[in-house]
Design a protein around this motif. Structure first.
Motif, PDB file in Angstrom:
ATOM      1  N   THR A  20      -0.118  -5.391   1.429  1.00  0.00           N
ATOM      2  CA  THR A  20      -0.734  -4.737   0.262  1.00  0.00           C
ATOM      3  C   THR A  20      -0.984  -5.758  -0.842  1.00  0.00           C
ATOM      4  OG1 THR A  20       0.425  -2.680   0.786  1.00  0.00           O
ATOM      5  CG2 THR A  20      -0.467  -2.873  -1.434  1.00  0.00           C
ATOM      6  N   ARG A  31      -4.663  -6.933  -2.240  1.00  0.00           N
ATOM      7  CA  ARG A  31      -4.980  -6.812  -3.665  1.00  0.00           C
ATOM      8  C   ARG A  31      -5.447  -8.161  -4.224  1.00  0.00           C
ATOM      9  NH1 ARG A  31      -6.573  -3.534  -7.883  1.00  0.00           N
ATOM     10  NH2 ARG A  31      -5.655  -4.205  -9.851  1.00  0.00           N
ATOM     11  N   LEU A  69      -9.197  -2.486  -2.652  1.00  0.00           N
ATOM     12  CA  LEU A  69      -8.183  -2.595  -3.705  1.00  0.00           C
ATOM     13  C   LEU A  69      -8.673  -3.481  -4.847  1.00  0.00           C
ATOM     14  CD1 LEU A  69      -4.873  -2.986  -1.614  1.00  0.00           C
ATOM     15  CD2 LEU A  69      -6.033  -0.898  -2.351  1.00  0.00           C
ATOM     16  N   MET A  78      -2.793   0.539  -9.533  1.00  0.00           N
ATOM     17  CA  MET A  78      -2.306  -0.288  -8.430  1.00  0.00           C
ATOM     18  C   MET A  78      -0.794  -0.471  -8.543  1.00  0.00           C
ATOM     19  SD  MET A  78      -3.510  -1.796  -5.724  1.00  0.00           S
ATOM     20  CE  MET A  78      -2.124  -1.862  -4.596  1.00  0.00           C
ATOM     21  N   ILE A  92       0.841  -7.803  -9.558  1.00  0.00           N
ATOM     22  CA  ILE A  92      -0.157  -6.739  -9.446  1.00  0.00           C
ATOM     23  C   ILE A  92      -0.432  -6.108 -10.816  1.00  0.00           C
ATOM     24  CG2 ILE A  92      -0.259  -4.316  -8.664  1.00  0.00           C
ATOM     25  CD1 ILE A  92       0.621  -5.382  -5.890  1.00  0.00           C
TER      26      ILE A  92
END
Length: 611
Positions: A34, A38, A143, A153, A255
């Motif tokens: 993930t 991203r 994303l 996110m 993130i």
């Protein structure tokens, strides 16, 4: 798409892993992938410019990094010509190409994947024939910041962390604090800072967690703050010992656009990752009852050589439980009161409240925080609130900027009844605090007032709770039911928790019963004490020792005296004693009647069986 929908979509990759991975291992693949996707999406718009600038810098012999991050607009870049979409074009070399792509990232990002042990997971996926499929699934998720904001996110990633923690709930408690506990702590931490909570105030604050785990406390604090005041900014700092948790926390910060250099790895007690820094807010859920033998050498050296100039000056707790060391560490990070001060929220078990007698390390630490008026409140939580333990736990709130009406006082709140049963247990966690429970405890703390709790039980056994402020009468009991009133919030002066441990001596006597007198030094001509008759007594600080001796000791031992040189000051917080309510035993007649009824019923059943 909502953040919950997005996290569910991403977690659906687990369908591919089922069989080759245990449910508790899914997160080891899903979380780093993930993060990778991203970052891949964030860097996509500037990819061509970055590669051109890299070539230009190399030609001129310059370090390209500062130029590249200026182009990307984020504190990282990737200098590989590959990206995840390009990897799909060469299925036969997916493994080495993916490794080369990750090597192209800036050092802080590479560190995240190294701590995740991502190379081990990609090798495992390759051997299972799943690496291409898993990568392909992630390439299918958009994303990009245009599709998913940093905020959403961050929430989606948090949801993935929670799913991972629940899937591996046997170890989750070491690295993941339940969200309801964090929400309560964050509420208590911010409630007295009106500036930062006022919408439109562009306040900037720092927050620190020395046992950051996966970063949940920091994330919830930021979420709570932004919900009240979107103009405020919270800069996060943390340290974490466990590599996987550190990687998750650092990835979460990345993130959300936080400065990842503020999250450092390592053992907070032996190697402070933020030396000399002070913070506005601090939160921690240190390990309960874990011995600190591994770091004993470094901690003792700091205690002995630096004293109060270091972190552990007030004292050291017993080796079997290092949680109070984390409290001392946090105290050392407080801003001076004249610079705005600090507020601390820390979760501890019952042991730090009372373990250790006068003069012990634990007592000296309690003495330090109480005599310096640093403890604002201690809140007893319900049992069964954490993933890996069902024991009683307490939230301590400490500050060096107490408002005037709280000075010299400690508020104790017994919130052990404020819970609801969870639909599904997670490890040892069977109870949770609902929004109303959290709000009720927060209000009690905000009011800084004493209160009682009336528990009303009807004939069916159903209970309801009513909080009674000072002067309010309890509600009437329902027909056939009852009302039980118990203390809920108490405000006590700091000195209530202190005592003098006095040593009471009795004279040594010879075989004829005569008192033996000393012949040397200070004891010359004075009665010698008899070690066999020596005793200690704890005298509350607000009582005079001579009065206590006259009242409690001399009527029984007229020849006794106190050896003043052996007197020690001690502090303990016997929490339950302040909330004890005496319940008179039922009359003997009622118990006898009940026994006769039960005996008769058993006798009738036996007669039925033999008939």
């Amino acid at each position: 798409m909502s953040y919950a929908g997005l996290s569910s979509l991403i977690w659906s990759v687990a369908d591919l892993l089922r069989g080759d991975y245990k449910p508790s291992e899914y997160g080891r693949v899903i979380l780093p992938f993930t993060v990778l996707r991203r970052l891949d999406c964030v860097l996509a718009p500037t990819k061509a410019e970055v590669l051109a600038k890299k070539a230009e810098c190399e030609q001129k012999g310059l370090n390209p990094e500062p130029f590249l991050t200026r182009l990307t607009g984020v504190p990282f870049a990737n200098t590989s010509s590959l990206d995840l979409a390009r990897l799909m074009g060469d299925p036969d070399h997916i493994g080495p190409n993916l490794a080369a792509y990750i090597q192209g990232f800036s050092a802080p990002v590479r560190d995240i994947f190294e701590r995740f042990r991502f190379a081990e997971q990609t090798d495992r996926l390759q051997k299972a024939g799943l690496l291409y499929q898993v990568t392909e699934r992630f390439v299918g998720f958009d994303l990009s910041p245009a599709a998913v904001s940093n905020h959403d996110m961050g929430l989606a990633f948090e949801e993935l962390i929670r799913k991972f923690a629940e899937a591996s709930n046997e170890t989750a408690g070491e690295h993941f604090t339940p969200r309801d506990v964090i929400k309560l702590m964050v509420n208590l931490l911010f409630i007295e800072d009106s500036d930062i909570l006022t919408p439109g105030t562009p306040a900037v604050r720092t927050i620190y967690d020395p046992t950051a785990g996966t970063g949940g406390m920091l994330s919830v604090a930021a979420e709570h703050l932004l919900a009240h005041n979107p103009a405020a900014r919270l800069t996060m700092f943390g340290q974490e010992l466990n590599d996987e948790s550190y990687a998750i926390c650092k990835a979460d910060m990345l993130i959300k656009g936080q400065e990842v250099r503020n999250i450092v790895p390592g053992n907070t007690l032996s190697d402070d990752g933020h030396p000399g820094q002070k913070f506005d807010y601090m939160l921690s859920n240190p390990p309960f009852g874990v011995e600190w033998k591994k770091v004993e050498k470094e901690v003792r050296r700091e205690h002995e050589q630096l004293g109060h100039a270091g972190r552990f000056g007030p004292g050291l707790p017993r080796i079997s439980d290092g949680s109070l060391l984390f409290l001392l560490h946090l105290l050392s990070k407080m801003r001076p009161a004249q610079e705005g001060g600090s507020r601390i929220g820390i979760v501890l078990n019952g042991s730090p409240l009372f373990t250790g007698g006068a003069g012990s390390g634990e007592s000296e630490i309690r003495r330090h925080v109480l005599e310096n008026d640093l403890v604002e409140a201690i809140i007893a939580l319900p049992t069964d609130m954490f993933f890996n333990t069902g024991i009683a736990t307490y939230v301590w709130i400490l500050t060096n900027r107490k408002p005037e009406h709280r000075r010299g006082l400690v508020q104790l709140i017994d919130a052990s009844a404020f819970w609801q049963k969870m639909r599904k247990s997670l490890g040892s966690k069977r109870k949770e605090m609902g929004e109303e429970d959290i709000a009720a405890v927060t209000r009690l703390f905000g009011e800084a007032a004493e209160a009682d709790l009336a528990t009303i039980t009807d004939t069916t056994g159903k209970t309801t709770r009513v909080i009674l402020r000072a002067g309010e009468a309890p509600p009437a009991a329902p027909e056939g039911g009852r009302v039980k009133v118990a203390p809920l919030s108490r405000l006590l002066r700091n000195e209530v928790f202190g005592y003098r441990q006095i040593t009471v001596e009795r004279p040594l006597r010879d075989e004829a019963g005569r008192i033996v007198l000393g012949t040397k030094g200070k004891q010359r001509g004075k009665p010698l004490p008899d070690p066999a008759l020596r005793d200690t007594e704890n005298v509350p600080l607000d009582q005079d020792t001579a009065d206590y001796l006259a009242r409690e000791v001399l009527p029984h031992a007229p020849d006794a005296w106190v050896d003043e040189e052996k007197t020690k000051i001690g502090y303990e917080i016997p929490f339950n004693r302040f909330f004890y309510v005496f319940e008179a035993p039922r009359p003997l007649e009622a118990i006898d009647a009940e026994l006769r009824e039960v005996t008769a019923r058993i006798k009738a059943m036996l007669e039925d069986l033999t008939a």
